[in-house]
Design an enzyme around this catalytic site. Structure first.
Site, PDB file in Angstrom:
ATOM      1  N   GLN A   5      -4.609  -5.189   7.191  1.00  0.00           N
ATOM      2  CA  GLN A   5      -5.684  -6.078   6.723  1.00  0.00           C
ATOM      3  C   GLN A   5      -5.768  -7.390   7.496  1.00  0.00           C
ATOM      4  OE1 GLN A   5      -7.982  -5.222   4.696  1.00  0.00           O
ATOM      5  NE2 GLN A   5      -7.092  -3.296   4.001  1.00  0.00           N
TER       6      GLN A   5
ATOM      7  N   HIS B 159       0.873  -1.183   0.000  1.00  0.00           N
ATOM      8  CA  HIS B 159       0.000   0.000   0.000  1.00  0.00           C
ATOM      9  C   HIS B 159       0.913   1.236   0.000  1.00  0.00           C
ATOM     10  CE1 HIS B 159      -2.811   2.908   1.872  1.00  0.00           C
ATOM     11  NE2 HIS B 159      -3.788   2.086   1.570  1.00  0.00           N
TER      12      HIS B 159
ATOM     13  N   ASP C  71       3.108  -4.397   8.093  1.00  0.00           N
ATOM     14  CA  ASP C  71       1.901  -3.592   7.923  1.00  0.00           C
ATOM     15  C   ASP C  71       0.721  -4.542   8.112  1.00  0.00           C
ATOM     16  OD1 ASP C  71      -0.389  -2.478   6.890  1.00  0.00           O
ATOM     17  OD2 ASP C  71       0.538  -1.673   5.083  1.00  0.00           O
TER      18      ASP C  71
ATOM     19  N   LYS D 297     -10.341  -0.736  10.993  1.00  0.00           N
ATOM     20  CA  LYS D 297     -10.441  -1.959  10.178  1.00  0.00           C
ATOM     21  C   LYS D 297     -10.701  -3.200  11.039  1.00  0.00           C
ATOM     22  CE  LYS D 297      -7.340  -0.225   6.576  1.00  0.00           C
ATOM     23  NZ  LYS D 297      -8.086   0.174   5.385  1.00  0.00           N
TER      24      LYS D 297
ATOM     25  N   CYS E 224      -4.782   2.383  -3.576  1.00  0.00           N
ATOM     26  CA  CYS E 224      -3.531   2.932  -3.018  1.00  0.00           C
ATOM     27  C   CYS E 224      -2.354   1.995  -3.274  1.00  0.00           C
ATOM     28  CB  CYS E 224      -3.653   3.232  -1.529  1.00  0.00           C
ATOM     29  SG  CYS E 224      -4.874   4.476  -1.156  1.00  0.00           S
TER      30      CYS E 224
HETATM   31  C1  LIG Z   1      -2.394  -2.796   3.501  1.00  0.00           C
HETATM   32  C2  LIG Z   1      -2.718  -1.421   4.007  1.00  0.00           C
HETATM   33  N1  LIG Z   1      -1.752  -0.674   4.556  1.00  0.00           N
HETATM   34  C3  LIG Z   1      -1.985   0.549   5.053  1.00  0.00           C
HETATM   35  C4  LIG Z   1      -3.238   1.099   5.009  1.00  0.00           C
HETATM   36  C5  LIG Z   1      -3.455   2.456   5.589  1.00  0.00           C
HETATM   37  O1  LIG Z   1      -4.296   2.361   6.715  1.00  0.00           O
HETATM   38  P1  LIG Z   1      -4.848   3.681   7.411  1.00  0.00           P
HETATM   39  O2  LIG Z   1      -5.481   4.490   6.314  1.00  0.00           O
HETATM   40  O3  LIG Z   1      -5.835   3.191   8.410  1.00  0.00           O
HETATM   41  O4  LIG Z   1      -3.686   4.364   8.018  1.00  0.00           O
HETATM   42  C6  LIG Z   1      -4.283   0.385   4.430  1.00  0.00           C
HETATM   43  C7  LIG Z   1      -5.619   0.972   4.295  1.00  0.00           C
HETATM   44  O5  LIG Z   1      -6.416   0.594   3.462  1.00  0.00           O
HETATM   45  C8  LIG Z   1      -4.021  -0.914   3.926  1.00  0.00           C
HETATM   46  O6  LIG Z   1      -4.986  -1.655   3.375  1.00  0.00           O
END
Ligand SMILES: Cc1ncc(COP(=O)(O)O)c(C=O)c1O
Length: 413
Positions: free
Chosen positions: A210, A130, A207, A233, A371
């Site tokens: 998910q 992401h 990270d 999430k 993203c």
């Molecule tokens: C794999 C992954 N990393 C990072 C993020 C960023 O999360 P946040 O917007 O809650 O900071 C997301 C959000 O969709 C994500 O799916």
């Protein structure tokens, strides 16, 4: 009161009664919410907990020399303990409340990264990251004259572990990979990734955006050094998230933002910073968010993490079968180990049009680059459509999605 305790079987679909937002209609049709990878809905117990916090406990924390201040501080620190148990971390000092995954990764890049990465050094990420797990490292590399190295993926959407091994070198300062891909659904072999990095004394950030809403996470079993997830999430509030960091690393890291809460003493000439986690929680934190997140974790734990994982696996298999019959539909992301995320393209129909048409049938899915623009480039598509599952989704909802997709295809061909 939740119906969790009265659930007779592995069928979790009755849990949807705990989520008031799911009772509504959209465009005259029952809402089918399949955008859970973007954010999850909140059970009544979380909504009630937030309301009770503001009605009965609200005060600023740490500084209170009064009963209400103590109550709010207690609630906040109990929330930290709930998160620690959820992640199976060793110590509450390893749990830092942040706004979400994005802030957590920026924090690590700007503190650990800034002090350990220099000119010519390398940071290893993967092709399926992401933007939140690319940009903070890219900025750091630009600042330090370091280089991003990228683990490629196979056509099925799995990490090429052999190539990963080859990328690790004496110049690698950190590895940062996603636990579960938000755009492919791939569950990465994090423990193995960590094992190979640790063999060279390289720390690993995971990270976890998910992962934790769909099963358990054990940071000690993964043996990772940093793990980040977002409250919204995992059925909790927005604006709150968690960075787990190994105590030994956090102790040696400088603060990220500075201000109230981070210090041990201040003069105009010098400031001494306090221990983690306070050192990394500048200003008044999102106390209600932390308390609401703890309620969400308690809810999820009461349902049973293994039960959630098994239910979603079965639903994913059902959904993959149902969608495979939709004419012209092609899945992107066919990893052997997958979470409840189905991404796809449809011959002759743009993903945005797919999402707009199924919305008319009350079905919420996402379309776009998710993203993950570098991943889209690798897949050779500008965008995909994505249906993502959570514990309250049902087979009937999948059927509604499948027929709405078939209709979208008919409209455009
Ligand atoms: C794999 C992954 N990393 C990072 C993020 C960023 O999360 P946040 O917007 O809650 O900071 C997301 C959000 O969709 C994500 O799916």
């Amino acid at each position: 009161m939740s119906i969790v305790d009265r659930l007779p079987s592995a069928d979790l679909s009755q849990l949807r009664r705990d989520f008031p937002i799911l009772r509504q209609q959209v465009h005259g049709k029952p809402l089918v919410y399949l955008d859970n990878a973007a954010t999850t809905q909140k059970p009544q117990v979380v909504i009630d907990r937030l309301s009770r916090y503001y009605a009965e406990e609200n005060s600023n924390i740490r500084r209170g020399l009064h009963a209400l201040g103590d109550r709010a501080t207690d609630a906040y620190e109990r929330a930290r303990d709930t998160v620690r148990r959820f992640l199976n971390a060793d110590d509450n000092r390893e749990i830092i409340f942040v706004r979400g995954v994005t802030e957590a990764i920026n924090l690590v890049a700007q503190t650990y990264g800034r002090t350990h990465v220099g000119p010519g050094d390398e940071i290893v990420i993967s092709e399926m990251e992401h933007h939140s797990n690319i940009l903070p490292w890219q900025v750091l590399c630009d600042e330090k004259g370091a280089r991003l190295r990228v683990i490629p993926i196979t056509d099925a959407g799995e990490l090429c572990l052999d190539r990963y091994e080859q990328l690790l070198s004496d110049r690698t300062r950190i590895v940062a990979v996603t636990h579960v891909s938000n755009a492919l659904g791939t569950i990465n072999p994090v423990a193995e990734i960590v094992r190979r990095a640790h063999a060279r004394d390289i720390p690993v950030l995971v990270d976890g955006a998910q992962a934790p809403g769909h099963g358990g996470v054990d940071v000690q079993a993964l043996a990772c050094d940093f793990y980040a997830f977002s409250g919204h999430k995992v059925f909790g509030p927005t604006g709150i998230g968690v960075l787990y960091g190994r105590a030994r690393l956090l102790d040696a890291m400088p603060p990220y933002q500075v201000g109230g809460g981070t210090i041990s003493s201040v003069t105009f000439e010098h400031t001494g910073y306090t221990e983690p986690p306070g050192r990394f929680e500048a200003g008044t934190p999102h106390v209600a968010g932390a308390v609401g997140l703890a309620a969400a974790i308690e809810y999820l734990t009461a349902v049973g993490l293994e039960r959630v994982e098994a239910y979603e696996r079965a639903l994913l298999t059902y959904a993959a079968g149902a969608l495979s019959h939709v004419p012209g539909l092609r899945f992107t992301g066919m990893a052997r180990d997958k979470a409840g995320i189905l991404a796809f393209v449809m011959e002759g129909v743009h993903p945005h049009d797919i999402a707009t048409i199924v919305d008319r049938a009350g079905v919420a899915i996402r379309a776009g680059h998710h993203c993950c623009q570098p991943l889209m480039a690798r897949l050779g598509v500008p965008a995909t459509a994505r249906a993502s599952l959570a514990l309250y989704n049902t087979r009937e909802e999948i059927d509604v999605l499948a027929s709405a997709l078939a209709e979208a295809r008919e409209v455009f061909t």
